[in-house]
Write a protein that holds these residues in place. Structure first.
Motif, PDB file in Angstrom:
ATOM      1  N   LEU A  41     -30.337  26.769 -49.220  1.00 12.70           N
ATOM      2  CA  LEU A  41     -30.888  26.571 -47.732  1.00 12.70           C
ATOM      3  C   LEU A  41     -28.689  26.850 -47.328  1.00 12.70           C
ATOM      4  CD1 LEU A  41     -31.875  26.699 -45.129  1.00 12.70           C
ATOM      5  CD2 LEU A  41     -31.278  24.214 -44.938  1.00 12.70           C
ATOM      6  N   VAL A  42     -28.438  27.471 -46.035  1.00 12.04           N
ATOM      7  CA  VAL A  42     -27.259  27.964 -45.326  1.00 12.04           C
ATOM      8  C   VAL A  42     -27.285  27.576 -43.696  1.00 12.04           C
ATOM      9  CG1 VAL A  42     -25.189  29.458 -45.070  1.00 12.04           C
ATOM     10  CG2 VAL A  42     -26.840  29.754 -46.714  1.00 12.04           C
ATOM     11  N   ALA A  43     -28.247  28.400 -43.436  1.00 13.13           N
ATOM     12  CA  ALA A  43     -28.753  27.387 -42.117  1.00 13.13           C
ATOM     13  C   ALA A  43     -29.204  27.643 -41.164  1.00 13.13           C
ATOM     14  CB  ALA A  43     -27.670  27.912 -40.912  1.00 13.13           C
ATOM     15  N   ARG A  44     -30.072  27.091 -40.352  1.00 14.99           N
ATOM     16  CA  ARG A  44     -31.663  26.709 -39.807  1.00 14.99           C
ATOM     17  C   ARG A  44     -31.149  27.372 -38.379  1.00 14.99           C
ATOM     18  NH1 ARG A  44     -34.672  24.322 -43.034  1.00 14.99           N
ATOM     19  NH2 ARG A  44     -34.041  22.004 -43.711  1.00 14.99           N
ATOM     20  N   GLY A  45     -32.829  27.972 -37.667  1.00 12.22           N
ATOM     21  CA  GLY A  45     -32.336  29.124 -36.871  1.00 12.22           C
ATOM     22  C   GLY A  45     -32.230  28.198 -35.089  1.00 12.22           C
ATOM     23  N   GLY A  46     -32.769  28.923 -34.410  1.00  5.85           N
ATOM     24  CA  GLY A  46     -32.227  28.556 -32.942  1.00  5.85           C
ATOM     25  C   GLY A  46     -33.556  27.385 -32.481  1.00  5.85           C
ATOM     26  N   ARG A  47     -35.254  27.819 -33.288  1.00  9.85           N
ATOM     27  CA  ARG A  47     -36.165  27.976 -32.666  1.00  9.85           C
ATOM     28  C   ARG A  47     -35.941  26.143 -32.041  1.00  9.85           C
ATOM     29  NH1 ARG A  47     -39.836  30.788 -33.019  1.00  9.85           N
ATOM     30  NH2 ARG A  47     -41.769  29.523 -32.646  1.00  9.85           N
ATOM     31  N   ASP A  48     -35.643  25.635 -32.309  1.00  4.62           N
ATOM     32  CA  ASP A  48     -35.533  24.214 -31.438  1.00  4.62           C
ATOM     33  C   ASP A  48     -35.596  24.348 -29.541  1.00  4.62           C
ATOM     34  OD1 ASP A  48     -36.170  22.868 -33.484  1.00  4.62           O
ATOM     35  OD2 ASP A  48     -33.565  21.915 -33.749  1.00  4.62           O
ATOM     36  N   ALA A  49     -35.219  25.333 -29.527  1.00  2.37           N
ATOM     37  CA  ALA A  49     -35.096  25.904 -28.063  1.00  2.37           C
ATOM     38  C   ALA A  49     -36.356  25.654 -27.313  1.00  2.37           C
ATOM     39  CB  ALA A  49     -34.045  26.732 -27.885  1.00  2.37           C
ATOM     40  N   VAL A  50     -37.262  25.980 -27.966  1.00  3.33           N
ATOM     41  CA  VAL A  50     -38.420  26.732 -27.632  1.00  3.33           C
ATOM     42  C   VAL A  50     -38.974  25.178 -26.983  1.00  3.33           C
ATOM     43  CG1 VAL A  50     -40.980  27.572 -28.449  1.00  3.33           C
ATOM     44  CG2 VAL A  50     -38.572  28.662 -28.927  1.00  3.33           C
ATOM     45  N   ASN A  51     -39.140  24.693 -27.652  1.00  2.00           N
ATOM     46  CA  ASN A  51     -39.320  22.914 -27.728  1.00  2.00           C
ATOM     47  C   ASN A  51     -38.968  22.496 -25.947  1.00  2.00           C
ATOM     48  OD1 ASN A  51     -41.522  20.751 -28.421  1.00  2.00           O
ATOM     49  ND2 ASN A  51     -39.587  19.575 -29.083  1.00  2.00           N
TER      50      ASN A  51
END
Length: 472
Positions: A167-177
């Motif tokens: 793992l290098v980085a996670r995306g920005g899907r937290d913004a959806v919530n």
């Protein structure tokens, strides 16, 4: 670019949006990206990216990418995968020797029992990781991805591809919530969901230092998304009640709910056929419905809109049916049209003409390389090829599809061309009067007519779907 490959774990939503979103994010970040292996039918994508820092920047605001991994090896069988890891990645082992870590098994189109999962993860026990296994917030996270064929609804027992990465980085899907409509106090039945609004903002390159405008702002879903990414936003709507809101809650209030109020310039009543916005500098010439600047002008960095489709009620724009003006009406000493509850007169309008107006407005108001994000509906008629609305000053960047049952809607993304790209292009305003034949809603909106006919195939009493092909 070096030879380092990265594995992106994509979300299984809106597959036609995923690659255009990554391309848009790469453009904004100034990251040179090469798609080595990509398919809309797979959740795994291989990218060639210059560095780990570039990979982190690329994915930081991606809505449809769950995470990006440094790819250590790939194969079609586990023995070959382990062979590649032993022969090609030993130089990477020492830096992770004493870190806390965990392993994850991600299987697409297949499944394993708990015992099988344990056996697969244990097969990597030759890696010299001496740190403790920590399932919550480890220093390093490693992933094993299996992709199986799924022909005829039956998963193949053996994977067709196996990936192993860090793992290098996670995306920005937290913004959806964060921006979920369920948590927003000011919404309507037509408010765009957070995921699609954020995707629209990404594809149109919303970011700090940019000015974005939504001419059909409604309750402000797309404006909120653009503001989330740092853009200054403003909007208008034919219905002033939508902009002003009710009980003190309106578009500006919604942005303040997320501490984005300072990025909302304001809203006004209007539409693209009667817009008070003017592009400067540049000569200004008269148009059939609004003014348009010559090439080189431009005010907006982005225009984002989801125009009304005119299904529930016929599509309308500001103005009287006969085109005549109205006498001023006074109520208690105040002109009626200046009062908060005033509803301006509206007249039926063609959806084709509306699309034409939006493209003409974008060609006039966008700065060079500015973007237009335009949502439009269409019937799912396999025998009719979709004709994308075009304009000589606009380049189609991407066409993304959100399918429903018998119809779908598409997000069309355009780029405003630079002056030198339009040397041989005729830049002029053409009247949309020819698109306004008829006075009834069905006469002016073929999509609405087909919607209520149940999208019958061609030859069963309905006309074929028609989408304007706009050229100047």
């Amino acid at each position: 670019m070096d030879s380092t490959l990265y594995l992106v774990r994509l979300a299984q939503f809106h597959p036609s949006f995923r690659k255009p979103e990554l391309e848009a994010l790469a453009l904004m970040a100034g990251v040179d990206v090469n798609f080595v292996d990509y398919s809309e039918y797979s959740p795994y994508c291989l990218l060639q990216v210059p560095s780990a820092s570039a990979a982190i920047t690329l994915l930081s605001r991606s809505i449809l990418s769950k995470a990006i991994y440094e790819l250590w090896a790939s194969a079609t069988t586990y023995p070959v995968l382990h062979q590649h890891i032993r022969s090609e990645t030993t130089h990477l082992w020492p830096q992770h020797r004493n870190c806390t870590f965990k392993f994850i098994l991600d299987v697409f189109n297949g499944s394993h029992s708990a015992a099988e999962q344990t056996r697969i993860i244990d097969s990597f026990n030759y890696l010299p990781f001496n740190g403790p296994i920590t399932m919550k917030n480890p220093d390093e996270e490693f992933i094993v991805c299996e992709e199986h064929d799924h022909g005829g609804g039956i998963s193949s027992p053996m994977p067709k591809k196996i990936y192993f990465g860090r793992l290098v980085a996670r995306g920005g899907r937290d913004a959806v919530n964060t921006y979920s409509l369920k948590k927003r106090a000011y919404i309507s039945t037509t408010s765009m969901d957070a995921e699609l609004a954020l995707l629209t903002a990404n594809l149109t390159l919303a970011r700090p230092g940019k000015l974005f405008y939504d001419p059909f702002v409604g309750t402000g879903s797309i404006a909120i998304a653009c503001a989330h990414y740092g853009a200054m936003t403003m909007g208008s709507d034919i219905d002033g009640r939508a902009v002003r809101g009710k009980g003190g809650k309106g578009v500006g209030w919604s942005l303040s709910q997320y501490d984005l109020g300072e990025r909302w310039i304001g809203g006004f009543v209007g539409d693209v056929t009667f817009s008070p916005l003017r592009a400067v500098p540049g000569e200004v010439s008269g148009g059939p419905t609004f003014r348009s600047a010559s090439p080189g002008g431009g005010l907006l960095d982005g225009i984002v809109c989801d125009p009304p489709y005119g299904v529930r009620e016929g599509l309308k724009v500001l103005g009287s049916r006969d085109g005549s003006g109205k006498e001023i009406v006074w109520i208690e000493g105040v002109m009626a049209h200046l009062q908060d509850k005033y509803i301006p007169p509206k007249r039926p309008y063609s959806f084709k003409a509306l699309l034409s107006d939006v493209l003409e407005f974008a060609a006039s108001m966008l700065v060079e390389d500015g973007r237009l994000g335009l949502w439009m509906p269409t019937a799912n008629d396999e025998e009719v090829e979709l004709e994308i609305p075009v304009h000589a000053a606009l380049e189609v960047v991407s066409v993304c599809v959100q399918p429903f049952n018998k119809w779908s809607r598409r997000l069309l993304t355009y780029r405003r061309k630079r002056i030198e790209e339009m040397v041989h292009a005729e830049y002029s305003i053409q009247s949309a009067k020819g698109l306004l034949a008829g006075n009834r809603a069905d006469d002016l909106n073929n999509f609405r007519k087909r919607y209520f006919e149940g999208f019958k195939p061609a030859g069963e009493g309905n006309s074929s779907p028609s989408v304007i092909h706009r050229e100047s």
